[in-house]
Design a protein around this motif. Structure first.
Motif, PDB file in Angstrom:
ATOM      1  N   UNK A 161       0.864  -1.170   0.000  1.00 42.24           N
ATOM      2  CA  UNK A 161       0.000   0.000   0.000  1.00 42.24           C
ATOM      3  C   UNK A 161       0.908   1.228   0.000  1.00 42.24           C
ATOM      4  N   UNK A 162       0.323   2.397  -0.225  1.00 48.17           N
ATOM      5  CA  UNK A 162       1.061   3.656  -0.183  1.00 48.17           C
ATOM      6  C   UNK A 162       0.454   4.506   0.923  1.00 48.17           C
ATOM      7  N   UNK A 163       1.294   4.920   1.867  1.00 51.13           N
ATOM      8  CA  UNK A 163       0.797   5.717   2.992  1.00 51.13           C
ATOM      9  C   UNK A 163       1.841   6.774   3.356  1.00 51.13           C
ATOM     10  N   UNK A 164       1.414   8.032   3.386  1.00 48.51           N
ATOM     11  CA  UNK A 164       2.334   9.124   3.699  1.00 48.51           C
ATOM     12  C   UNK A 164       2.673   9.136   5.184  1.00 48.51           C
ATOM     13  N   UNK A 165       3.971   9.333   5.475  1.00 52.12           N
ATOM     14  CA  UNK A 165       4.447   9.452   6.856  1.00 52.12           C
ATOM     15  C   UNK A 165       5.303  10.711   6.965  1.00 52.12           C
ATOM     16  N   UNK A 166       5.646  11.094   8.190  1.00 56.65           N
ATOM     17  CA  UNK A 166       6.305  12.381   8.425  1.00 56.65           C
ATOM     18  C   UNK A 166       7.771  12.399   8.016  1.00 56.65           C
ATOM     19  N   UNK A 167       8.461  11.266   8.156  1.00 61.80           N
ATOM     20  CA  UNK A 167       9.891  11.237   7.850  1.00 61.80           C
ATOM     21  C   UNK A 167      10.306   9.805   7.510  1.00 61.80           C
ATOM     22  N   UNK A 168      11.611   9.601   7.359  1.00 61.15           N
ATOM     23  CA  UNK A 168      12.119   8.303   6.920  1.00 61.15           C
ATOM     24  C   UNK A 168      12.019   7.220   7.988  1.00 61.15           C
ATOM     25  N   UNK A 169      11.661   7.594   9.221  1.00 64.01           N
ATOM     26  CA  UNK A 169      11.614   6.618  10.315  1.00 64.01           C
ATOM     27  C   UNK A 169      10.223   6.485  10.929  1.00 64.01           C
ATOM     28  N   UNK A 170       9.325   7.367  10.570  1.00 68.64           N
ATOM     29  CA  UNK A 170       8.003   7.388  11.186  1.00 68.64           C
ATOM     30  C   UNK A 170       7.202   6.134  10.842  1.00 68.64           C
ATOM     31  N   UNK A 171       6.409   5.690  11.816  1.00 67.91           N
ATOM     32  CA  UNK A 171       5.520   4.543  11.608  1.00 67.91           C
ATOM     33  C   UNK A 171       4.058   4.943  11.770  1.00 67.91           C
ATOM     34  N   UNK A 172       3.806   6.250  11.824  1.00 66.48           N
ATOM     35  CA  UNK A 172       2.443   6.747  11.967  1.00 66.48           C
ATOM     36  C   UNK A 172       2.053   7.537  10.716  1.00 66.48           C
ATOM     37  N   UNK A 173       0.897   7.260  10.143  1.00 65.46           N
ATOM     38  CA  UNK A 173       0.470   8.017   8.960  1.00 65.46           C
ATOM     39  C   UNK A 173       0.177   9.470   9.299  1.00 65.46           C
TER      40      UNK A 173
END
Length: 205
Positions: free
Chosen positions: A124-136
């Motif tokens: 799936x494609x889901x936007x996150x805050x940075x290269x390490x974030x796990x929260x959409x």
């Protein structure tokens, strides 16, 4: 006594004199008026960019000396696939390309498929805050539920760096695929307006 045959000449004038307005939107929807002569039903209008790509201008009305048309989008299209190679997990475990730079207004389409993989993989494609974030990110782009085969498109209208991931694509490893889209400013571009009727073409910039 003979009679001389009259000599006559038929001239068909097809030309473009002026185009208005001189500035339009890359997203389309700009009303364009082409002034000239010799226009008739069947005349087409298209815009051609400096990369020789052409974009139709939808005809609204045609008169012999004026054409009214409306531009379509000339946004760039970029493709990202799941065909990348991960050094540990192998083919299908990385986006390709992993990072892409696009111009403002570009439509990015992701395609994914896993029939050639030995174990089921769900993307799936889901936007996150940075290269390490796990929260959409709230209200960020999101393709919805994970699937083994699918696609998703998103138009990047804002400048900046956009991170995304496909969380937990392989439940046996818990691995998540990540990618980055860098959006840079859209520079003004000169388009050539082409008026076409049968074998005749009138051009103006």
């Amino acid at each position: 006594m003979g009679f001389a045959r009259p000599i006559f000449h038929i001239e068909y004038r097809f030309y473009v004199q002026e185009v208005s307005p001189q500035i339009g939107s890359v997203y389309g929807g700009t009303d364009v008026y082409v002034y000239g002569g010799g226009f008739a039903n069947g005349t087409r209008i298209q815009l051609r960019d400096q990369s020789n790509r052409s974009f139709p201008c939808n005809i609204i009305s045609i008169q012999s000396n004026q054409i009214h048309c409306q531009t379509t989008s000339n946004s760039l299209q970029v493709t990202v696939t799941s065909n990348g190679f991960h050094p540990t997990y192998g083919f299908g475990y990385a986006w390709y390309p992993t990072r892409e730079t696009v111009r403002q207004g570009t439509i990015v389409t992701w395609y994914w498929s896993s029939p050639e993989l030995s174990t089921p993989v769900y993307y799936k494609i889901q936007q996150v805050a940075n290269a390490y974030s796990t929260e959409p990110i709230p209200y960020g782009f999101d393709s919805g539920s994970s699937t083994s085969v699918g696609s998703f498109s998103y138009q990047f209208d804002s400048l900046g760096t956009f991170y995304y991931w496909a969380p937990n694509i392989d439940q046996s490893t818990g691995y998540s695929m990540r990618g980055v889209i860098d959006v840079v400013a859209l520079e003004p571009e000169i388009m050539t307006v082409e008026t076409i009727l049968n074998n005749f073409t009138g051009k103006i910039q």
